[in-house]
Motif scaffolding. Structure first.
Motif, PDB file in Angstrom:
ATOM      1  N   ASN A 211      15.187  -4.879  -4.941  1.00 12.64           N
ATOM      2  CA  ASN A 211      14.328  -4.227  -5.923  1.00 12.64           C
ATOM      3  C   ASN A 211      13.844  -5.205  -6.998  1.00 12.64           C
ATOM      4  O   ASN A 211      14.636  -5.977  -7.554  1.00 12.64           O
ATOM      5  N   ASN A 225      -1.009  -5.773  -1.964  1.00 15.28           N
ATOM      6  CA  ASN A 225       0.132  -5.195  -1.249  1.00 15.28           C
ATOM      7  C   ASN A 225       0.017  -5.319   0.268  1.00 15.28           C
ATOM      8  O   ASN A 225       0.804  -4.731   0.997  1.00 15.28           O
ATOM      9  N   SER A 264       5.537  -2.935   0.121  1.00 15.29           N
ATOM     10  CA  SER A 264       6.673  -2.427  -0.659  1.00 15.29           C
ATOM     11  C   SER A 264       6.303  -2.002  -2.075  1.00 15.29           C
ATOM     12  O   SER A 264       7.095  -1.345  -2.757  1.00 15.29           O
ATOM     13  N   THR A 266       5.122  -0.039  -5.153  1.00 15.94           N
ATOM     14  CA  THR A 266       5.134   1.401  -5.376  1.00 15.94           C
ATOM     15  C   THR A 266       4.205   1.842  -6.498  1.00 15.94           C
ATOM     16  O   THR A 266       4.176   3.024  -6.845  1.00 15.94           O
ATOM     17  N   LYS A 268       0.220   1.385  -8.651  1.00 18.55           N
ATOM     18  CA  LYS A 268      -1.199   1.088  -8.450  1.00 18.55           C
ATOM     19  C   LYS A 268      -1.831   0.828  -9.809  1.00 18.55           C
ATOM     20  O   LYS A 268      -1.278   1.223 -10.855  1.00 18.55           O
ATOM     21  N   GLY A 280       8.444  -2.802  -6.643  1.00 18.61           N
ATOM     22  CA  GLY A 280       8.301  -3.365  -5.308  1.00 18.61           C
ATOM     23  C   GLY A 280       9.581  -4.061  -4.884  1.00 18.61           C
ATOM     24  O   GLY A 280      10.615  -3.960  -5.564  1.00 18.61           O
TER      25      GLY A 280
END
Length: 329
Positions: A211, A225, A264, A266, A268, A280
């Motif tokens: 993480n 991404n 990965s 998450t 935006k 991510g």
């Protein structure tokens, strides 16, 4: 042969990668053993910590006896003595700047008492000197002390290892280039190795898939991404240097988190994040030779047209190459 560099060759081959696509940008390393050891069992081997003492005392013969054969093939004892004498002029002491023992190599650095000269030594497990390098050091006093206006937490969870970090080129290869001068490269390591198993596979690396979190509250302004992770490890992607990455606006300061795992991320653009939110996973995308996180604070969204800013870390933390640091829960 100049006084700047004696030689950078030997029984350990260092692979350096440039995240930003240019000299001095992000670098990571992996070491591969070869069979060029020069130390035999009946020879007296000095310890790595003794190298600067021998250099300052002029004990060049003793130093040269411990050179790997590859290094001896490139540098004669006479050349060593001539270069070392010029380098040590006006130096009273050499103080250790970093100590990095990783993936089968031992890399030590020292800085002169005046701060203007540096020494790098790399050693095989048996004490053979596989590399010795001397370098003039420059500083950027106009920016070194101008820390970010915000405090930042470490952008990960658990214990991580500082591969590049600090305020000279010995401990932080980024320092040479203004756009990444105060950047860091973080990996994970156990028992002095960053991987277990097949070193060509991303999944073998302790950092891969871990993480990555927001270092402070902010707004996501840029996300990439869809870049595949490099495999086999060691194959790089210089055309998409930062790989999958997230840029967060913290109010005029921007955190850049690069080389994330494909798919990965998450967040935006436009998302609000809080410190500690997972954004991510660590990957191996872009111009990188093994899974790791590149992190820096800049004064703009575009890493390549902005200026890097020294990070004001929480709790007064000052990460330096070779240290293991722990994120607070």
């Amino acid at each position: 042969m100049s006084a700047k560099t004696i030689m950078a060759i030997g029984s350990l081959t260092l692979l350096l990668t440039a995240c930003g696509g240019g000299k001095g940008d992000i670098n990571n390393a992996k070491m591969e053993q070869t069979s060029s050891s020069a130390v035999t069992s009946n020879e007296t081997v000095f310890l790595p910590d003794d190298l600067p003492k021998l250099l300052l005392k002029g004990n060049y013969k003793e130093m040269y006896a411990q050179f790997s054969q590859s290094l001896k093939d490139e540098v004669s004892e006479t050349e060593l003595a001539e270069t070392a004498k010029e380098f040590t002029k006006d130096i009273q002491s050499l103080n250790q700047a970093s100590d990095m023992q990783l993936n089968g190599f031992d890399r030590r650095t020292w800085v002169s008492d005046a701060g203007n000269k540096g020494l790098i030594g790399m050693f095989d497990p048996d004490g053979t000197i596989s590399l010795i390098q001397i370098q003039e050091l420059t500083s950027s006093p106009e920016t070194d002390t101008k820390l970010s206006k915000h405090e930042y937490a470490l952008p990960f969870q658990g214990d991580w290892y500082v591969f590049w970090g600090g305020e000279n080129v010995l401990v932080n290869y980024h320092y040479e280039v203004e756009i990444q001068r105060y950047a860091y490269d973080f990996i994970q390591a156990k028992d002095h190795y960053s991987y277990k198993g097949d070193p060509l596979k991303n999944k073998s690396y302790y950092a891969f898939g871990k993480n990555i979190v927001a270092p402070a509250d902010g707004t996501v302004v840029s996300v990439v991404n869809d870049i595949k992770d490099n495999e086999p490890v060691g194959v790089m992607n210089p055309n998409q240097a930062t790989g999958n990455n997230v840029v967060i606006d913290h109010g005029g300061e921007y955190s850049h988190l690069a080389h994330l795992k494909k798919g990965s991320i998450t967040v935006k653009p436009g998302d609000k994040v809080k410190k500690g939110d997972v954004i991510g996973l660590t990957g191996n995308s872009g111009n990188t030779s093994e899974p790791h996180l590149h992190f820096q604070i800049s004064d703009g969204v575009n890493l390549f047209t902005s200026h890097s800013i020294p990070v004001r870390w929480e709790n007064g933390l000052k990460p330096i190459q070779g240290e293991t640091i722990a994120a607070t829960e």
